[in-house]
Motif scaffolding. Structure first.
Motif, mmCIF file in Angstrom:
data_model
loop_
_atom_site.group_PDB
_atom_site.id
_atom_site.type_symbol
_atom_site.label_atom_id
_atom_site.label_comp_id
_atom_site.label_asym_id
_atom_site.label_seq_id
_atom_site.Cartn_x
_atom_site.Cartn_y
_atom_site.Cartn_z
ATOM 1 N N ILE A 1 0.849 -1.203 0.000
ATOM 2 C CA ILE A 1 0.000 0.000 0.000
ATOM 3 C C ILE A 1 0.881 1.248 0.000
ATOM 4 O O ILE A 1 0.625 2.198 -0.735
ATOM 5 N N ALA B 1 1.613 4.202 -3.032
ATOM 6 C CA ALA B 1 1.664 5.656 -2.890
ATOM 7 C C ALA B 1 2.923 6.222 -3.545
ATOM 8 O O ALA B 1 2.879 7.220 -4.269
ATOM 9 N N ARG B 2 4.058 5.558 -3.303
ATOM 10 C CA ARG B 2 5.320 5.976 -3.925
ATOM 11 C C ARG B 2 5.193 5.917 -5.448
ATOM 12 O O ARG B 2 5.607 6.827 -6.160
ATOM 13 N N ASP B 3 4.584 4.838 -5.910
ATOM 14 C CA ASP B 3 4.441 4.610 -7.345
ATOM 15 C C ASP B 3 3.603 5.709 -7.984
ATOM 16 O O ASP B 3 3.818 6.074 -9.135
ATOM 17 N N LEU B 4 2.642 6.231 -7.213
ATOM 18 C CA LEU B 4 1.744 7.253 -7.758
ATOM 19 C C LEU B 4 2.303 8.659 -7.580
ATOM 20 O O LEU B 4 1.592 9.634 -7.760
ATOM 21 N N GLY B 5 3.566 8.764 -7.182
ATOM 22 C CA GLY B 5 4.221 10.061 -7.183
ATOM 23 C C GLY B 5 4.427 10.707 -5.829
ATOM 24 O O GLY B 5 4.863 11.850 -5.751
ATOM 25 N N ALA B 6 4.124 9.993 -4.728
ATOM 26 C CA ALA B 6 4.319 10.584 -3.407
ATOM 27 C C ALA B 6 5.751 10.327 -2.930
ATOM 28 O O ALA B 6 6.239 9.213 -3.041
ATOM 29 N N ASP B 7 6.431 11.361 -2.392
ATOM 30 C CA ASP B 7 7.756 11.127 -1.807
ATOM 31 C C ASP B 7 7.560 10.471 -0.437
ATOM 32 O O ASP B 7 6.425 10.259 -0.001
ATOM 33 N N VAL C 1 -0.716 8.225 3.917
ATOM 34 C CA VAL C 1 -1.077 6.806 3.866
ATOM 35 C C VAL C 1 -0.713 6.076 5.164
ATOM 36 O O VAL C 1 -1.587 5.538 5.845
ATOM 37 N N MET D 1 -3.404 5.180 8.405
ATOM 38 C CA MET D 1 -3.703 3.768 8.616
ATOM 39 C C MET D 1 -3.321 3.322 10.021
ATOM 40 O O MET D 1 -3.915 2.408 10.581
ATOM 41 N N PRO E 1 13.970 7.256 -8.150
ATOM 42 C CA PRO E 1 12.998 6.591 -7.270
ATOM 43 C C PRO E 1 11.646 6.391 -7.972
ATOM 44 O O PRO E 1 11.361 7.081 -8.949
ATOM 45 N N PRO E 2 10.821 5.466 -7.456
ATOM 46 C CA PRO E 2 9.554 5.130 -8.112
ATOM 47 C C PRO E 2 8.645 6.330 -8.337
ATOM 48 O O PRO E 2 7.946 6.390 -9.348
ATOM 49 N N ASN E 3 8.671 7.287 -7.390
ATOM 50 C CA ASN E 3 7.755 8.421 -7.530
ATOM 51 C C ASN E 3 8.169 9.373 -8.641
ATOM 52 O O ASN E 3 7.420 10.273 -8.993
ATOM 53 N N VAL F 1 5.980 5.470 -14.948
ATOM 54 C CA VAL F 1 5.263 4.209 -15.142
ATOM 55 C C VAL F 1 4.424 3.997 -13.885
ATOM 56 O O VAL F 1 4.774 4.494 -12.825
ATOM 57 N N ASN F 2 3.320 3.319 -14.007
ATOM 58 C CA ASN F 2 2.509 3.019 -12.831
ATOM 59 C C ASN F 2 2.254 1.531 -12.754
ATOM 60 O O ASN F 2 2.273 0.826 -13.753
ATOM 61 N N MET F 3 2.015 1.088 -11.522
ATOM 62 C CA MET F 3 1.934 -0.341 -11.277
ATOM 63 C C MET F 3 0.547 -0.709 -10.736
ATOM 64 O O MET F 3 -0.046 0.035 -9.976
ATOM 65 N N PHE G 1 -5.834 2.272 -0.998
ATOM 66 C CA PHE G 1 -5.735 2.971 0.283
ATOM 67 C C PHE G 1 -7.049 2.753 1.027
ATOM 68 O O PHE G 1 -8.088 3.275 0.615
ATOM 69 N N MET H 1 -9.413 5.745 2.196
ATOM 70 C CA MET H 1 -9.892 6.740 1.229
ATOM 71 C C MET H 1 -11.025 6.156 0.396
ATOM 72 O O MET H 1 -11.086 4.948 0.171
ATOM 73 N N PHE I 1 -5.468 10.221 -6.272
ATOM 74 C CA PHE I 1 -4.205 10.336 -5.525
ATOM 75 C C PHE I 1 -3.023 10.766 -6.401
ATOM 76 O O PHE I 1 -2.305 11.709 -6.082
ATOM 77 N N GLY I 2 -2.841 10.089 -7.510
ATOM 78 C CA GLY I 2 -1.689 10.371 -8.373
ATOM 79 C C GLY I 2 -1.757 11.765 -8.985
ATOM 80 O O GLY I 2 -0.745 12.466 -9.064
ATOM 81 N N ARG J 1 -0.775 14.453 -6.533
ATOM 82 C CA ARG J 1 0.667 14.541 -6.334
ATOM 83 C C ARG J 1 1.319 15.334 -7.448
ATOM 84 O O ARG J 1 2.328 15.973 -7.267
ATOM 85 N N ARG K 1 -6.867 3.758 -10.787
ATOM 86 C CA ARG K 1 -5.953 4.589 -10.025
ATOM 87 C C ARG K 1 -4.615 4.743 -10.751
ATOM 88 O O ARG K 1 -3.968 5.787 -10.680
ATOM 89 N N ALA K 2 -4.201 3.694 -11.457
ATOM 90 C CA ALA K 2 -2.935 3.763 -12.191
ATOM 91 C C ALA K 2 -3.126 4.438 -13.551
ATOM 92 O O ALA K 2 -2.341 5.303 -13.938
ATOM 93 N N ASN L 1 -3.343 8.457 -14.476
ATOM 94 C CA ASN L 1 -2.148 9.293 -14.582
ATOM 95 C C ASN L 1 -1.563 9.319 -15.987
ATOM 96 O O ASN L 1 -0.571 9.983 -16.222
#
Ligand SMILES: Nc1ncnc2c1ncn2[C@@H]1O[C@H](COP(=O)(O)OP(=O)(O)O)[C@@H](O)[C@H]1O
Ligand SMILES: [Mg+2]
Lengths: 274, 383
Positions: free
Chosen positions: A177, A181-187, A195, A199, B96-98, B102-104, B112, B115, B123-124, B127, B171-172, B175
């Protein structure tokens, strides 16, 4: 459903007499009564119309003690001290315990076993031992006992409870989870803020409230490290020899009512959330 | 077979105009070794892949072959221990991933829980500081695409598995990433829902034109959905090709066994003429196979698909591969019948025959029958 069963019952089971109240139910009620009687007694005696110092036999109903609830300045001060210590403990233990729980649930690190052990030791060690040990520590490092030492002592014995509650939550949390969040662009900070923290919040809250409750009624450890400071439990203990004034019952009742109201709000909110 | 769709900004990544666009994702000699207790585990040995813009690309392989690890390296959750990953031509080592475009979509969905569906999807975009009016519009469009508009204010725990899956996808996708990485996204759904979602995913991919990298251990799923498939085994890609290429001409014994049903035959080459190797079994029986590079007396392994074989009582033409055997088992399956036939050298060969109205029952258990197939339907496997 229930009505149907009731109507059908006389036709179906005339042969055998069945006890209406099962043993399990009886036992449950017995336990509830046993738990509630002292509290009911405390509440009842806050309305007792006594004239002397002894609040032990029923003299008649009055509301006057509620009007004179704050008639003893040193009792008021003790209550304030207790609340200051309780809230400080809740905040400090809440924050430190949460971070501890997060680290212990999430990461493998050197000394993890030891920190587990220390945490459970802090919970299971007898309070007299902790109290005596802390007092000798404060004396050794030449620290004056008082408000600060009481808070330090209370944080010490409550922080483990918060850490354990939070750790349990962290361990059942899907690490994916946070990765999402990281994947969606959150640092990392945004991920924690939006998140991880929300939780963990119910667990942090539960741990914090438990710390507050443990701190408010602690007597043994507080006796060792309080020095000149008086707290609500210490004041009550001090007054037992000369008779406990009804104001103590009044304050106890008020604290109980606040607790019940908070619990009810929590239950209602939880029900609305799901 | 790669479908190049309309130019997206990412496609301009490579050099001067006129040059072909850089692949959406490229892996060059990528490997990953995990430290595990005292020793190490190599999850991915060495992978070279180029995934084109707009392609539906599958990584197919048994559990533990390194699919998830490969995916997590592309997304940025793991750094490769060797090799380079490029997204739209740009080396992303250490990014880093953020900060990867690409989205996963996770197998466990990883929604989440605190939410609502709409907040999950938004969410994306939040950001990325997209203006709130546009966020609202795009979230609404996306919920419409996955048919969850009426569930926008629900929490994930109030949705069914299939609905949660669609939220994870929305959600992916919202974006508009340059590529979407899906790790066994349908693994937790039951068969019927899974098949419906396969078609649904394919439709969505066609509509949005985004590159999909799809991880699965289900060969029929990969064959149905993909433009190209990389078949992985023990951390290496064994074969890369279109579903038809992989099914029709498996490159290795592993691929032949993993995709569909294959008959594996072994034998010693008798003669090689005009590039066709011949293995004789005596009494007019022989198997022919494209045998470039095989020599007489060499031991070879070859494969033939069950539906390519014909079962008959009379002797087939000598131009065909033909071999006799005893029918050991007959399984009637409605539209087809499956026969298991044991040959002279004690190999069991599986044959699928269509049940046409005239030829109802070709052979019974215990019968002797001829098997035949066209030589180009056998492939010589390495090793
Ligand atoms: N974090 C890790 N630490 C150690 N070994 C790992 C880790 N992640 C995966 N592995 C190992 O790497 C191999 C490939 O795993 P994975 O990529 O998850 O395979 P797949 O997704 O194809 O099932 C497995 O043997 C697995 O045990
Ligand atoms: Mg996996």
């Amino acid at each position: 459903m229930r009505a149907a069963t009731k109507e059908a019952a006389p036709a179906a089971a005339p042969r055998r007499w069945r006890p209406r109240i099962s043993l399990g139910k009886l036992f449950t009620w017995a336990v509830l009564v046993w738990l509630f009687v002292p509290i009911a007694g405390m509440i009842a005696f806050s309305f007792n119309d006594i004239s002397g110092r002894q609040n032990v036999s029923w003299q008649g109903f009055t509301l006057k003690w509620y009007g004179q609830a704050f008639a003893y300045p040193d009792l008021n001060q003790a209550l304030i001290n207790t609340l200051v210590v309780g809230v400080s403990t809740m905040v400090i233990s809440g924050i430190t315990g949460s971070l501890l729980g997060l680290a212990m649930g999430r990461y493998r690190f050197r000394g993890q076993q030891i920190s587990n052990l220390v945490m459970f030791a802090a919970i299971s060690a007898p309070e007299v031992v902790i109290g005596a040990a802390l007092l000798s520590l404060f004396l050794t490092i030449n620290m004056t006992t008082g408000l600060l030492t009481v808070i330090i002592a209370h944080v010490m014995f409550t922080v483990s409870f918060v850490a354990i509650t939070v750790r349990a939550r962290v361990m059942t949390m899907d690490p994916r989870i946070e990765e999402a969040a990281r994947d969606l662009g959150a640092d990392s900070w945004t991920t924690f803020r939006l998140v991880t923290f929300p939780m963990l919040f119910p667990a942090i809250m539960a741990g914090g409230l438990l710390s507050f409750a443990l701190s408010v009624d602690d007597f043994i450890i507080t006796t060792f490290v309080s020095g000149e400071l008086s707290t609500f439990p210490l004041w009550i203990w001090g007054s037992t020899r000369i008779g406990i004034p009804p104001q103590v019952n009044v304050m106890g009742t008020l604290i109980f009512v606040v607790g019940v109201v908070l619990t009810v709000i929590n239950v209602v909110l939880a029900r609305r959330r799901s | 077979m790669a479908i190049t769709t309309e130019e997206t900004p990412a496609a301009h990544g490579a050099g001067p105009t006129g040059a072909p666009p850089a692949p959406a994702i490229s892996l060059e000699g990528v490997g990953k070794t995990y430290r595990s207790g005292p020793g190490t585990v190599t999850a991915v040995h060495r992978i070279d892949l180029e995934i084109q813009q707009g392609e539906f690309f599958s990584l197919l392989g048994p559990s533990g072959c390194g699919k998830t690890t490969t995916m997590r390296m592309i997304a940025g959750f793991e750094e490769p221990t060797s090799g380079t990953i490029r997204l739209a031509g740009k080396d992303v080592t250490g990014v880093p991933p953020n900060r990867r475009d690409v989205n996963m979509v996770f197998q466990s969905y990883a929604l989440f829980p605190h939410m609502t569906v709409a907040d999950n999807v938004a969410f994306g975009l939040k950001r990325k500081k997209v203006p709130s009016a546009e966020i609202k519009k795009r979230v609404a469009e996306m919920l419409d695409l996955v048919e969850l508009t009426d569930r926008a204010r629900y929490k994930p725990s109030q949705l069914s598995g299939g609905q949660q899956q669609r939220v994870a996808l929305a959600r992916a996708l919202v974006n508009r990433p340059s590529a979407l990485l899906l790790d066994e996204p349908l693994g937790a759904l039951d068969l019927k829902l899974r098949q419906a979602m396969q078609l649904e995913l394919k439709r969505i991919q066609r509509e949005v034109g985004i590159t999909f990298v799809y991880v699965t251990h289900d060969q029929s799923e990969a064959l149905t959905m993909s433009d190209r498939i990389a078949v992985m085994n023990k951390g290496v890609v064994e074969q890369l090709g279109t579903p038809a290429e992989i099914y029709e001409t498996p490159a290795t014994r592993f691929v032949a066994g993993f995709i569909g049903t294959s008959n594996i035959l072994t034998g010693t080459v008798d003669t090689v003429s005009d590039g066709w190797a011949r293995i004789g079994y005596g009494h007019g029986q022989h198997v022919l196979a494209k045998g470039d590079g095989t020599a007489p007396n060499e031991e070879i392994v070859l494969t033939v698909r069950p539906e390519k074989i014909r079962l008959s009582a009379e002797e087939p033409d000598a131009n065909l591969s033909r071999i006799r055997g005893t029918v050991r088992e007959v399984v009637y399956l409605g539209s087809t019948t499956h026969y298991t036939v044991r040959t002279v050298d004690d190999t069991d060969i599986v044959v699928f025959q269509q049940n046409s109205s005239d030829a109802s029952n070709l052979a019974e258990r215990g019968d002797t029958a001829w098997l035949s197939w066209r030589p180009e339907h056998s492939y010589v496997l390495p090793g």
